[in-house]
Scaffold this active site. Structure first.
Site, PDB file in Angstrom:
ATOM      1  N   ARG A  78       0.814  -1.118  -0.083  1.00 39.10           N
ATOM      2  CA  ARG A  78      -0.095  -0.063  -0.043  1.00 39.10           C
ATOM      3  C   ARG A  78       0.729   1.372  -0.016  1.00 39.10           C
ATOM      4  NH1 ARG A  78       0.893   1.891   4.493  1.00 39.10           N
ATOM      5  NH2 ARG A  78       1.499   0.713   6.415  1.00 39.10           N
ATOM      6  N   TYR A  84       0.823   0.531  12.409  1.00 36.20           N
ATOM      7  CA  TYR A  84       0.713  -0.878  13.394  1.00 36.20           C
ATOM      8  C   TYR A  84      -0.777  -1.277  13.257  1.00 36.20           C
ATOM      9  CZ  TYR A  84      -0.607  -3.452  17.687  1.00 36.20           C
ATOM     10  OH  TYR A  84      -0.925  -4.722  18.437  1.00 36.20           O
ATOM     11  N   ALA A 145      -6.483   5.448  10.536  1.00 35.16           N
ATOM     12  CA  ALA A 145      -5.578   5.476   9.527  1.00 35.16           C
ATOM     13  C   ALA A 145      -5.939   4.995   8.262  1.00 35.16           C
ATOM     14  CB  ALA A 145      -4.460   4.972   9.875  1.00 35.16           C
ATOM     15  N   ILE A 146      -5.174   5.687   7.008  1.00 36.09           N
ATOM     16  CA  ILE A 146      -5.654   5.341   5.909  1.00 36.09           C
ATOM     17  C   ILE A 146      -4.532   5.214   4.901  1.00 36.09           C
ATOM     18  CG2 ILE A 146      -6.729   6.139   3.697  1.00 36.09           C
ATOM     19  CD1 ILE A 146      -8.793   7.752   5.039  1.00 36.09           C
ATOM     20  N   ALA A 160      -7.978   1.666   9.196  1.00 34.08           N
ATOM     21  CA  ALA A 160      -7.708   1.065  10.246  1.00 34.08           C
ATOM     22  C   ALA A 160      -8.074   1.797  11.365  1.00 34.08           C
ATOM     23  CB  ALA A 160      -6.523   0.562  10.315  1.00 34.08           C
ATOM     24  N   CYS A 176       2.821   6.622  11.245  1.00 32.23           N
ATOM     25  CA  CYS A 176       2.434   7.302   9.926  1.00 32.23           C
ATOM     26  C   CYS A 176       3.758   8.103   9.752  1.00 32.23           C
ATOM     27  CB  CYS A 176       1.301   7.984   9.824  1.00 32.23           C
ATOM     28  SG  CYS A 176      -0.228   6.778  10.351  1.00 32.23           S
TER      29      CYS A 176
END
Length: 223
Positions: A78, A84, A145-146, A160, A176
């Site tokens: 990705r 995490y 998160a993306i 997530a 990140c």
């Protein structure tokens, strides 16, 4: 609305096997041999980072030390940076073929952010975006998160969202790659007993934001 097949895959899924299954599924979706997919799951403890060197610089321990602590370290296909995954964190992988008129990757990412923000608002939180960064934030703490990937207009990977996530494991990385900001969860914000079926809420919101009709599918990875 195009249908999207929800696969509720459960908890404790190994990351590498799931990533390989996504790669197979993207081609099936592109060829029309599989409907658009939305996978709902939780991973076993794992740190993931794309191949770029800058992402790996945000790993604060060696992979061997992380493994001793019960956390695998895996390279991912990705985009984005290091992150995490683990128990208590809901991961959703939309594997969808963007039709003409939908082919705007930034809008796709914004829709995923909005889906997480919708859930936050349902819990009376005040979510926001952080300028220049992806994801969903509560103040200066990231709750969702993306990281996505596109191949010939088929998406993979996704979001997530921290429900009852073990936040201490984020101390093994610079989450990140963002210095000076933290992570949070619904649990850390005091929302513990009112979560309900958080995974289902997220799935419904993602389907709505992607303009897809949600249909229940098998509770296993496609062949």
């Amino acid at each position: 609305m195009r249908p999207i097949e929800l696969r509720q895959l459960g908890t404790g899924l190994p990351y590498e096997a799931t990533q390989a299954a996504q790669q197979r599924a993207t081609e099936l979706v592109r060829r029309g041999e599989l409907p658009d997919q939305l996978w709902l799951l939780q991973h076993e403890p794992v740190i993931t980072a794309p191949r770029k060197e800058a992402a790996w610089a945000n790993l604060l321990v060696t992979p061997e030390r992380a493994k001793e602590m019960g956390v695998e370290v895996v390279e991912t296909t990705r985009g984005g940076n290091i992150t995490y995954h683990g128990p208590g964190q809901w991961v959703l992988y939309p594997i969808v073929y963007l039709q003409k008129g939908e082919r705007d990757i930034r809008r796709f990412v914004c829709n995923l952010e909005e889906a997480m923000m919708d859930v936050c608002r349902a819990y009376k939180l005040e979510p926001q975006r952080s300028e220049g960064e992806t994801g969903t934030w509560i103040g200066d703490q990231k709750i969702g998160a993306i990281g996505v990937r596109f191949a010939r207009w088929v998406s993979s990977h996704g979001i997530a969202f921290n429900g009852r996530t073990k936040l201490d494991d984020f101390n093994l990385i610079v989450p990140c790659g963002i210095v000076g900001k933290g992570v949070c969860s619904l649990e850390s914000l005091g929302i513990e007993h009112q979560m309900g079926d958080l995974g289902s809420q997220l799935a419904q919101r993602v389907a709505q934001r992607l303009n897809r009709a949600l249909n229940e599918g098998p509770s296993q990875l496609p062949e």
